[in-house]
Design an enzyme around this catalytic site. Structure first.
Site, mmCIF file in Angstrom:
data_model
loop_
_atom_site.group_PDB
_atom_site.id
_atom_site.type_symbol
_atom_site.label_atom_id
_atom_site.label_comp_id
_atom_site.label_asym_id
_atom_site.label_seq_id
_atom_site.Cartn_x
_atom_site.Cartn_y
_atom_site.Cartn_z
ATOM 1 N N CYS A 280 0.816 -1.209 0.000
ATOM 2 C CA CYS A 280 0.000 0.000 0.000
ATOM 3 C C CYS A 280 0.849 1.257 0.000
ATOM 4 O O CYS A 280 0.333 2.353 -0.246
ATOM 5 C CB CYS A 280 -0.967 0.006 1.182
ATOM 6 N N GLU A 382 -6.663 1.281 -7.436
ATOM 7 C CA GLU A 382 -5.390 0.673 -7.040
ATOM 8 C C GLU A 382 -5.153 -0.594 -7.861
ATOM 9 O O GLU A 382 -5.977 -1.516 -7.845
ATOM 10 C CB GLU A 382 -5.426 0.344 -5.548
#
Length: 498
Positions: A280, A382
């Protein structure tokens, strides 16, 4: 075939009877399976936690710290085997896996100082003969729900702080790579930690919901995708729990015209493609400021990316390995195709990458996509793979605006030699963690980790002092020792600070 079971004190219920495959991403073969639990398994873990937690909470902080010191030593002694086990299930190369363990270990090191961290506040003479002091006490039982991409670091972020302050902790790791979390729990008991204080239960959504709904669990920490983080936060809070839920990211790397491009390219390649982009805090979007900067940067990026060595997880020469599952490999390649359909220029295409001798492995080659715009779905979402997108900015204001307006606000970096520009950017950008010439700005263990917007739900960040605050509650005591003269109506007067 190897079987991974729950790590629970006492008798383990049968659970659902269902299992989940654990792949070896380098070979594409199933190497083990993990049992998936249900509420009955969680109930058994909670019962053990309830039995053990009061005595652990009553243990003075320095004695709890001694257990954490020993735990730290055992993790260090087992670093190689933990990293190899982690790499075999996740796919990241062993050196990267060691980094995974090390960054979690640093939070254990911080937790070793828990006697200092837990000191409360004291005011002598807050009023006539009145003193006021505060103390921090554990919540009781906490739980953590962790993702596949850091199977050592994130469980240690949560559990070390929760346990050190006096809670019992129940961990539900990802079913994709669950073995290292179980091994860490074993090492905690070996370090002298009481049974029932750190337990591991395995499961899917059924177990997640059981944790969120269980009335005996006071707090839940979560790291995963933003949609699930939002769900976890809402359901947990509705059940009366304290919740911190960290979500996804789309971190930007701003490259100013004055940046040292050789250093910047090296940083970008490591941040975008390390761990196959499955983190992340990866840096999947580069934002060169000005067309000249973009062209010069692209000219240097192409050869740097093309010479990356992709290999199996135990290849010491490999710079990154396979992704975690065949489904995730397909998802990443679908996003590359989406970016192409949306008008992105595929400069380097990692689709269809095959490693000789490991043709069934879940490999995705490094990918560079230029001419990406903010209206593209591949930019908005993402990708979580070895894909670097280039979004060109006209000026500094655009460079501030792009990450500030994105739905995610986890991390951002700026590469520049101009101190004023860096300071202005850090002050104005609407993102939770900022790196100045640091491509992956994950804070050290005595600060704290947390993003903004859809990257983080809840009022507390992970680890550091915020972690201590999340896993404790404050009790404030106002005391007076009367001399016996307060009689009659004076005995009923509420004391004031005047």
């Amino acid at each position: 075939m190897r079987h991974v079971d729950h790590f629970i004190t006492g008798t383990v219920p049968q659970g659902t009877g269902r299992t989940h495959k654990i792949w070896n991403p380098s070979t594409g073969q199933v190497q083990a399976e993990v049992k998936l639990g249900d509420k009955s398994v969680l109930d058994a873990a909670v019962a053990a936690a309830q039995a053990a937690q009061p005595a652990w909470a009553a243990t003075n902080p320095q004695r709890r710290a001694r257990v954490m010191f020993r735990y730290k030593e055992l993790i260090e002694q087992n670093m190689q085997s933990l990293a190899e086990l982690l790499a075999s299930e996740h796919g990241k190369v062993v050196d990267d896996a060691k980094g995974d363990v090390q960054r979690g270990l640093e939070v254990v090191e911080f937790a070793c100082g828990i006697p200092q961290v837990l000191k409360g506040e004291y005011t002598h003479g807050a009023g006539p003969g009145i003193d006021v002091y505060s103390m921090r006490q554990p919540l009781g039982i906490g739980a953590g729900i962790t993702p596949f991409n850091f199977p050592a670091m994130i469980p240690l972020w949560m559990s070390a702080m929760a346990i050190a302050v006096g809670n019992a902790f129940i961990l539900k790791p990802s079913e994709r790579d669950p073995s290292v979390p179980v091994r860490l729990a074993e090492l905690f008991v070996e370090a002298g930690g009481p049974e029932g204080i750190l337990q591991v239960v395995h499961g899917d959504k059924e177990m997640v919901d059981a944790i969120l709904d269980h009335e005996a669990i006071a707090a839940v920490s979560f790291v995963g995708s933003s949609d699930i983080a939002h769900y976890v936060y809402n359901r947990g809070v509705a059940a009366g729990k304290r919740v911190q839920a960290m979500g996804g990211a789309k971190n930007h790397g701003i490259v100013m015209p004055d940046a040292d491009l050789d250093v910047t390219v090296n940083d970008l390649v490591g941040a975008a493609f390390g761990s196959a982009g499955e983190r992340c805090m990866a840096l999947p979007v580069v934002v060169p400021v000005g067309e000249d900067t973009a062209e010069r940067l692209k000219e240097k990026l192409i050869p740097a990316i093309e010479k990356l060595r992709v290999g199996v997880s135990n290849d010491p020469e490999a710079q990154y390995g396979p992704v975690v599952t065949p489904e995730h490999k397909q998802r990443i390649e679908n996003w590359i195709a989406t970016a192409e359909k949306e008008g992105g220029e595929i400069v380097i295409d990692g689709r269809g990458f095959s490693l000789q001798g490991h043709e069934d492995g879940f490999f995705v080659g490094p990918t560079l996509i230029d001419r990406v715009t903010t209206d593209m779905e591949s930019y908005k979402e993402e990708i979580f793979g070895p894909v670097l997108q280039m979004v060109r900015a006209d000026n500094f204001e655009d460079a501030v605006r792009l990450p500030s307006e994105h739905q995610y606000g986890n991390g951002v970096a700026i590469f520049t030699r101009n101190g004023h520009a860096a300071r202005e950017f850090a002050n104005r950008v609407q993102v939770g963690m900022v790196g100045i010439n640091v491509p992956i700005p994950v804070p050290v263990s005595y600060h704290s980790f947390g993003g903004w917007k859809r990257s983080g739900f809840g009022d507390h960040n992970q680890y550091g002092m915020d972690g201590m605050r999340f896993w404790t509650k404050v009790k404030t005591v106002t005391q007076r020792w009367p001399d016996g003269s307060a009689t009659g109506e004076n005995a009923f007067v509420i004391p004031t600070m005047g």
